[in-house]
Enzyme design. Structure first.
Site, PDB file in Angstrom:
ATOM      1  N   HIS A  20     -88.125  28.639 -96.767  1.00 12.53           N
ATOM      2  CA  HIS A  20     -87.877  29.845 -97.552  1.00 12.53           C
ATOM      3  C   HIS A  20     -89.189  30.625 -97.626  1.00 12.53           C
ATOM      4  O   HIS A  20     -90.276  30.052 -97.553  1.00 12.53           O
ATOM      5  CB  HIS A  20     -87.412  29.428 -98.951  1.00 12.53           C
ATOM      6  CG  HIS A  20     -86.942  30.529 -99.830  1.00 12.53           C
ATOM      7  ND1 HIS A  20     -87.806  31.373-100.502  1.00 12.53           N
ATOM      8  CD2 HIS A  20     -85.690  30.923-100.199  1.00 12.53           C
ATOM      9  CE1 HIS A  20     -87.118  32.232-101.232  1.00 12.53           C
ATOM     10  NE2 HIS A  20     -85.829  31.988-101.058  1.00 12.53           N
TER      11      HIS A  20
ATOM     12  N   ASP B  11     -90.401  21.139-101.428  1.00 11.07           N
ATOM     13  CA  ASP B  11     -89.596  22.159-102.095  1.00 11.07           C
ATOM     14  C   ASP B  11     -88.187  21.593-102.266  1.00 11.07           C
ATOM     15  O   ASP B  11     -87.434  21.460-101.308  1.00 11.07           O
ATOM     16  CB  ASP B  11     -89.588  23.424-101.231  1.00 11.07           C
ATOM     17  CG  ASP B  11     -88.660  24.506-101.754  1.00 11.07           C
ATOM     18  OD1 ASP B  11     -87.931  24.272-102.742  1.00 11.07           O
ATOM     19  OD2 ASP B  11     -88.645  25.603-101.153  1.00 11.07           O
TER      20      ASP B  11
ATOM     21  N   GLN C 235     -83.180  23.299-102.992  1.00  7.96           N
ATOM     22  CA  GLN C 235     -81.832  23.130-102.443  1.00  7.96           C
ATOM     23  C   GLN C 235     -81.352  21.691-102.454  1.00  7.96           C
ATOM     24  O   GLN C 235     -80.161  21.435-102.285  1.00  7.96           O
ATOM     25  CB  GLN C 235     -81.794  23.667-101.009  1.00  7.96           C
ATOM     26  CG  GLN C 235     -82.017  25.166-100.903  1.00  7.96           C
ATOM     27  CD  GLN C 235     -80.947  25.967-101.611  1.00  7.96           C
ATOM     28  OE1 GLN C 235     -79.775  25.591-101.619  1.00  7.96           O
ATOM     29  NE2 GLN C 235     -81.331  27.078-102.202  1.00  7.96           N
TER      30      GLN C 235
ATOM     31  N   LYS D  29     -80.272  26.158-109.987  1.00  4.83           N
ATOM     32  CA  LYS D  29     -79.537  25.554-108.870  1.00  4.83           C
ATOM     33  C   LYS D  29     -78.770  24.318-109.325  1.00  4.83           C
ATOM     34  O   LYS D  29     -77.954  23.781-108.586  1.00  4.83           O
ATOM     35  CB  LYS D  29     -80.494  25.136-107.749  1.00  4.83           C
ATOM     36  CG  LYS D  29     -81.518  26.168-107.333  1.00  4.83           C
ATOM     37  CD  LYS D  29     -80.967  27.217-106.424  1.00  4.83           C
ATOM     38  CE  LYS D  29     -82.103  28.052-105.832  1.00  4.83           C
ATOM     39  NZ  LYS D  29     -81.613  29.162-105.008  1.00  4.83           N
TER      40      LYS D  29
ATOM     41  N   CYS E 221     -83.935  34.930 -97.235  1.00  4.02           N
ATOM     42  CA  CYS E 221     -85.365  34.689 -97.439  1.00  4.02           C
ATOM     43  C   CYS E 221     -85.881  33.612 -96.487  1.00  4.02           C
ATOM     44  O   CYS E 221     -86.716  32.777 -96.854  1.00  4.02           O
ATOM     45  CB  CYS E 221     -85.671  34.310 -98.889  1.00  4.02           C
ATOM     46  SG  CYS E 221     -85.417  35.648-100.057  1.00  4.02           S
TER      47      CYS E 221
END
Length: 404
Positions: free
Chosen positions: A121, A198, A201, A224, A362
């Site tokens: 991202h 990260d 997700q 999320k 993104c």
């Protein structure tokens, strides 16, 4: 027993209509929906104990402080951090990444190297580019293949004694690919590099164990995970958090202030300047409770069933191409219809009450790799149904007929 119809009753928004059609919400990778149980916690905070936290001697402040710190402990337990003070509350994943990048500005010099992946991202690309500009370090990129997977042999080749930091996402937001972070962390540590993962997700689908992973930093966003926007967390190993300088100055992050010198507070307050998103932190804890009550194994199993069902049905549509075909992926499908711009497909689907995301998500380098302007992305959560996927298939066929 998991009953999706019972689960759906927890989410008020799923009963509404859009453009006169029942809402089909397939934009979960952008933000998940919020269950009534979390909404009630938010309302309760503002209705009953809205007050600033820490240092207050009055009852409301103490109650809010207790609830806020209890939420931190819930996040600690969920991610299996060794200490509660290793959990830093942030405004989201991007905030956490920038906090770490800013901290490393004082630790890197010209000639050092940092590694990111081609699947990132923009939030896990731009801060590191800015870091390199400030320090003279070099940015290296792990390439991807046509299946949307990282070429791990190239990662091995990039690693050297010059490597100081490695940053990859756990799961690609654009393609749903699950990256082999266990291997990446282990190999990076062999050359003495720190690793940030990260988890924006991954955390809606997987329950990461930061101690088992031996990861140095892990970031995530509440929105999320059925929680509120504007709230997230950074996990950092205690030794690293003590080494990094504060990201922002202000109240709460200080031990003592004089005009001659300021000393900083202990963790986690060193990185939490100013009045935090108190309600957001408490609601984040409630969202984690909600998802754990369902069970992440249950969530993963059901979402895999949705992914397989949707993949099979979308592949039956002539002229539809799916991007990201790794065997290891989560419930995200990025696709295009031949000769039709993804924005146009998304617009038609919206008229049918179906919410998908269109564009480069993104993740523009991924789109450049495939030489496409973007994709239509349908991302599924545990409250979605096969009947909704059927509606998506019908909607795509209608869009194809109208736009061809």
């Amino acid at each position: 027993m998991f009953n999706v119809e019972t689960i759906r009753k927890d989410f008020p928004i799923l009963s509404r209509e859009v453009n006169g059609k029942p809402l089909v919400y397939f934009d979960n990778a952008a933000t998940s929906q919020t269950p009534q149980q979390v909404i009630d916690v938010i309302v309760d905070y503002y209705s009953n104990y809205n007050a600033n936290i820490h240092r207050g001697v009055h009852s409301l402040s103490q109650e809010a402080t207790d609830k806020y710190e209890q939420a931190r402990q819930k996040i600690q337990a969920h991610f299996n951090a060794k200490h509660a003070h290793e959990i830093i509350f942030t405004s989201g994943t991007t905030h956490g990444i920038n906090l770490v990048a800013n901290g490393f500005s004082s630790l890197l010099t010209k000639g050092d190297e940092i590694i990111v992946s081609a699947l990132e991202h923009h939030s896990n690309i731009v801060p590191w580019q800015m870091l390199c500009e400030r320090t003279g370090a070099s940015l290296k990129v792990i390439p991807m293949n046509q299946d949307g997977e990282l070429v791990i042999s190239e990662f091995d080749a990039l690693l050297s004694e010059k490597t100081k930091l490695v940053f990859v996402n756990h799961i690609s937001n654009a393609l749903g690919t699950i990256n082999p972070i266990e291997y990446i962390i282990k190999q990076a540590h062999l050359v003495g590099a720190a690793v940030l993962i990260d988890g924006a997700q991954s955390t809606p689908h997987i329950k990461p164990d930061v101690q088992a992973l031996d990861v140095d930093f892990y970031v995530a966003s509440a929105h999320k995970m059925c929680g509120p926007t504007g709230q997230g967390m950074l996990y950092g190993k205690e030794a690293w958090l003590k080494k990094l300088p504060p990201y922002q100055g202000g109240g709460e992050m200080i031990a003592e202030v004089t005009f001659e010198k300021t000393t900083y507070a202990d963790l986690p307050h060193k990185f939490e300047a100013g009045t935090p998103n108190i309600c957001g932190g408490i609601a984040f804890g409630a969202a984690v409770d909600y998802m754990n009550a369902i069970g992440f194994d249950t969530i993963a199993s059901y979402e895999q069933e949705l992914l397989e069902y949707a993949t099979k049905n979308l592949q039956s549509i002539e002229g539809l191409t799916i991007y990201g075909t790794s065997k290891h992926k989560t419930s995200v499908i990025s696709f295009n219809l031949d000769g039709i711009h993804p924005y146009d497909v998304g617009t038609i689907l919206d008229k049918l009450g179906i919410a998908v995301r269109t564009g480069h998500h993104c993740a523009q380098p991924i789109m450049d790799f495939y030489s496409i302007p973007g994709t239509v992305r349908a991302s599924f959560a545990f409250y979605n149904t096969k009947a909704e996927i059927d509606a998506l298939v019908v909607g795509i066929k209608k869009a194809k007929m109208m736009l061809s």
